[in-house]
Design a protein around this motif. Structure first.
Motif, short mmCIF file in Angstrom:
data_model
loop_
_atom_site.label_atom_id
_atom_site.label_comp_id
_atom_site.label_asym_id
_atom_site.label_seq_id
_atom_site.Cartn_x
_atom_site.Cartn_y
_atom_site.Cartn_z
N GLU A 1 0.85 -1.41 0.09
CA GLU A 1 -0.10 0.06 -0.07
C GLU A 1 0.95 1.36 -0.11
O GLU A 1 0.59 2.10 -0.65
N SER B 1 -8.50 4.81 2.26
CA SER B 1 -8.72 3.60 3.15
C SER B 1 -9.05 4.24 4.38
O SER B 1 -8.94 3.46 5.33
N THR C 1 -12.05 -6.29 2.79
CA THR C 1 -11.18 -5.01 2.44
C THR C 1 -10.88 -4.22 4.00
O THR C 1 -11.29 -4.55 4.93
N GLU D 1 -11.93 1.33 1.54
CA GLU D 1 -11.15 0.63 0.37
C GLU D 1 -11.98 -0.23 -0.34
O GLU D 1 -11.62 -0.43 -1.87
N PHE E 1 -11.77 0.40 -4.64
CA PHE E 1 -11.59 -0.74 -5.37
C PHE E 1 -12.55 -0.75 -6.44
O PHE E 1 -12.39 -1.24 -7.47
N LYS F 1 -7.12 -5.70 -5.13
CA LYS F 1 -6.56 -5.92 -3.67
C LYS F 1 -5.06 -6.39 -3.56
O LYS F 1 -4.26 -5.92 -2.91
N SER G 1 -2.80 -3.90 -2.02
CA SER G 1 -2.47 -4.07 -0.52
C SER G 1 -2.00 -5.56 -0.16
O SER G 1 -1.98 -5.76 0.84
N SER H 1 -2.91 -8.29 1.13
CA SER H 1 -4.14 -8.82 1.81
C SER H 1 -4.43 -7.81 3.17
O SER H 1 -3.87 -6.88 3.35
N SER H 2 -5.35 -8.27 3.59
CA SER H 2 -5.91 -7.36 4.81
C SER H 2 -5.48 -7.92 5.99
O SER H 2 -4.80 -9.16 6.21
#
Lengths: 477, 477
Positions: free
Chosen positions: A186, A348, B181, B186, B190, B344, B348, B350-351
């Protein structure tokens, strides 16, 4: 709000011709139309036609012969040169790099597969129990149990410790210079978005971590690949020429333990790079995610430490050193900090409160330094053990990078071995490796592989490397 | 990779003229050049000139008089109509909406300020202790203590429970239809990126949550505002006309408890909206972040529940119901799911693993339903208490929205009150409110304010609303 990209028409043209060359619709040796003829054919200006040919020349697909014109140079059937930057694909099966990435990383979570394809530490090397303690402590110390929105710029205690850490890489920064992000990806995404607009041209190194291509493509940016080598690193002379010839809007490099090459650019070269870009006012996005994983006595300096104009945007995270799943990353974006905060706020809002607080606490207890000393030592040993086995089991004419940090080995196989074919054979034996093709947008590096030494060396690893060696022997024609 | 945006030239032209009108360089009543003259003046085609005037007409800035031509209609000095959608700015101090947002939310974390400007629940309404238990349990149940990378698409257990929850809003989906997300923002980012490219035109409602403007601007998209009202909601007739006249590439609406208007679009209108957009193949990004905060007996259906073509992309999060700082959001992007996962992955990776696992566990224990029943009841009561006090303390000719869910009241003040001036006066008394101007890109809603009833009603709130009423009386000329 409206982007005029007519300056980049030449890239469209060169892309089109490049494709025809790679598909051999335009055969090697064929004479191409003159610049004037191309300009008339395509309805473009002479200078655009000239730029298109220059681009193809730079990509090694055509050559200019004095007083004769341009000729197709690329030849998929010929033997490879020793120089990785000049190798081209021989893969006759039409598999794009994207397909390959999907195939290599699709079932990466599957049990039983030995993942030599992931540039990250084995979980057993990470301080789980101590992180749990920091997590619980962070909840305890927060009046809201960390359920509140964190400050957009990021947890202040964490930023304070990151600012102190900067001392080790030659930096002198304050917590206010830092913005936390959801991992390093990010950070890279925000930095690219802050300094470019769609259609812009970005310089990256070749070979480069494939994730960078996906990111750059998702932002509709165009790529120029600057060659690098496992010993000498990024070719600054080449970069200089590219900058003079083309409107490069930003550079994204991994100067310390580059992925996959593994080299660390010398201090002199880092300084030279920063100065070169400063002279042209080009921002440098410095991916420093491996910077802390050094095998030598001291932490290598960063390009950021030579930054006088605020043009270097350092990005990093704790994903390779502490906890990938915490998604605690950050950037130190120099003079672009306002744009980064704005982008983070609008895209975000803020990052996760609890994981930032936990890592802040982890730093505070001094656990970080202790852990890192241990991790570096283990990684260094693992690196040497992996190399030893590879030398033992792989054919004698291979070449292996000698990284002094990071997680990966870059290996040149006999020229006749197709790395993706090797991947496919290996995965049947539950071994996952990263084929060289995924590290370039041009399908280069067909006989290279990247092997991670992040997993602790043991008999399983030994067995797998032996099996891999056997496959390579079989595939060597 | 190259975006040709010449289709949107007319927006550039209309923007330029619109600015001159708002600054009154072009005075109200002034006759504008004919379409032909404009086309020659600006070197644009007749159809582009015509589109530019149509755009200005739609924005209410000019009017076409039959057989005479186009005239400037906008008049900052005249009195306002009752209809919020037609009000225009009188703010003589040049403060942009962006400046205002920065001033309103800059020191939002500051202690002592009563934040009636934040559309979120007071922390005391959230289940801190039970979330902590789920957090600890999630760590315990994970073999890696949740330090590993989570699956790109998101924690499977969490997605399983979100899929079950969908039943309550009329949905029938599987865990595989969901991508988690970093919060709802976010997810929106996206979704927008998946279905648009820079320069595209997006329809949003007016007034709209200001965060949406920042997001859309950061993606270099252009906005068309569709009027809405606190009772009737989004004006579908107007939307239809806009779609027929302009190349709308996506719509982003908050159909359930819109922010700031507070209405819930009826089931019939939701279905009509989905059908209208389906007929034109336009994706609908449905921001459903307030959907669970209903005061009635049943959960309102979503637009997604009427979606047959996979064009509705539902976005939501637990930020308004459980834990803003966990940043657990998701989208159900219909046929665009591959693009969302790709975005995604490349932007970034992954979350955060632990917060997703904790919320998954929280659902599993059945704590979620219990908590929500209590929260809804409390919010409903708070809403009524706030309205009661506002009616008591504010001037009698104000109008207040009557939301049946969500967190906010939209209040029309006497026309002579400048809402930003009111904000500035109120913040001196440690009361933060959201002035109407920040909910439109055109500086509309100068005598509207948004007040959140998320904080539990108590004597401090009562005192503050009384003080606010006093200020409004003072500012009423």
């Amino acid at each position: 709000m409206i982007n005029k990209n007519i300056d980049f028409l030449y890239l469209q043209i060169s892309d089109k011709i490049g494709r025809q060359i790679r598909q051999q619709t335009l055969k090697t040796g064929k004479k191409l139309p003159s610049v004037r003829a191309l300009s008339q054919e395509q309805g473009i200006s002479l200078s655009t036609a000239f730029k298109a040919y220059s681009q193809l020349e730079m990509e090694g697909l055509i050559e200019a012969r004095p007083k004769s014109g341009y000729y197709v140079r690329y030849s998929p059937a010929k033997s490879f040169t020793q120089d990785p930057k000049k190798t081209q694909t021989t893969n006759t099966e039409v598999v794009t790099a994207e397909d390959m990435i999907a195939r290599v990383y699709h079932n990466i979570a599957e049990e039983g597969v030995l993942k030599l394809s992931i540039a990250a530490p084995g979980l057993s090397l990470l301080p789980q129990a101590k992180l749990n303690k920091s997590m619980v402590e962070a909840i305890r110390q927060s009046s809201s149990s960390c359920i509140h929105y964190e400050d957009v710029q990021g947890n202040h205690n964490l930023r304070k410790h990151l600012a102190s850490q900067a001392f080790s890489w030659g930096g002198s920064i304050s917590p206010d210079d830092i913005v936390t992000t959801n991992g390093c990806m990010e950070a890279l995404a925000f930095c690219l978005r802050a300094v470019t607009k769609p259609g812009d041209l970005i310089a990256i190194e070749s070979p480069t971590y494939f994730g960078i291509f996906g990111l750059i493509q998702s932002l509709n940016l165009n790529i120029v690949e600057i060659p690098g080598g496992p010993l000498e690193g990024l070719d600054l002379g080449h970069l200089k020429k590219v900058i003079q010839a083309q409107p490069i809007k930003a550079c994204l490099f991994v100067p310390t333990f580059s992925n996959p090459l593994g080299y660390c650019l010398s201090n002199e070269k880092k300084q030279e790079l920063v100065n070169l870009l400063a002279n042209h006012d080009i921002p440098l996005i410095e991916d420093d995610i491996y910077g802390e994983m050094y095998f030598g006595k001291t932490r290598p300096r960063t390009c950021k430490s030579y930054d006088k104009k605020g043009l270097v945007m350092l990005c990093s995270s704790i994903s390779k050193s502490l906890a990938p799943g915490y998604r605690v990353g950050w950037c130190i974006p120099g003079k672009f900090i306002k744009q980064i905060i704005q982008l983070k706020f609008s895209n975000s809002l803020s990052s996760v409160t609890i994981t930032q607080a936990a890592i802040g606490h982890f730093f505070e207890t001094g656990r970080y330094d202790l852990h890192m000393r241990k991790l570096r030592k283990e990684l260094h040993t693992q690196c040497l053990r992996y190399i030893q086995s590879i030398v033992e089991y792989f054919p004698p004419d291979i070449k292996i990078s000698q990284p002094c940090g990071g997680y990966v080995l870059w290996i040149e196989l006999p020229k006749s071995v197709d790395a993706f074919e090797l991947f496919q054979q290996a995965i049947k034996q539950q071994i996952s490796i990263a084929p060289g093709q995924i590290f370039s947008i041009n399908g280069n590096y067909t006989h290279f592989i990247r092997i991670s030494f992040g997993l602790p060396y043991n008999s399983d690893i030994n067995k797998s490397l032996k099996a891999l060696g056997g496959l390579i022997y079989k595939l060597t024609k």
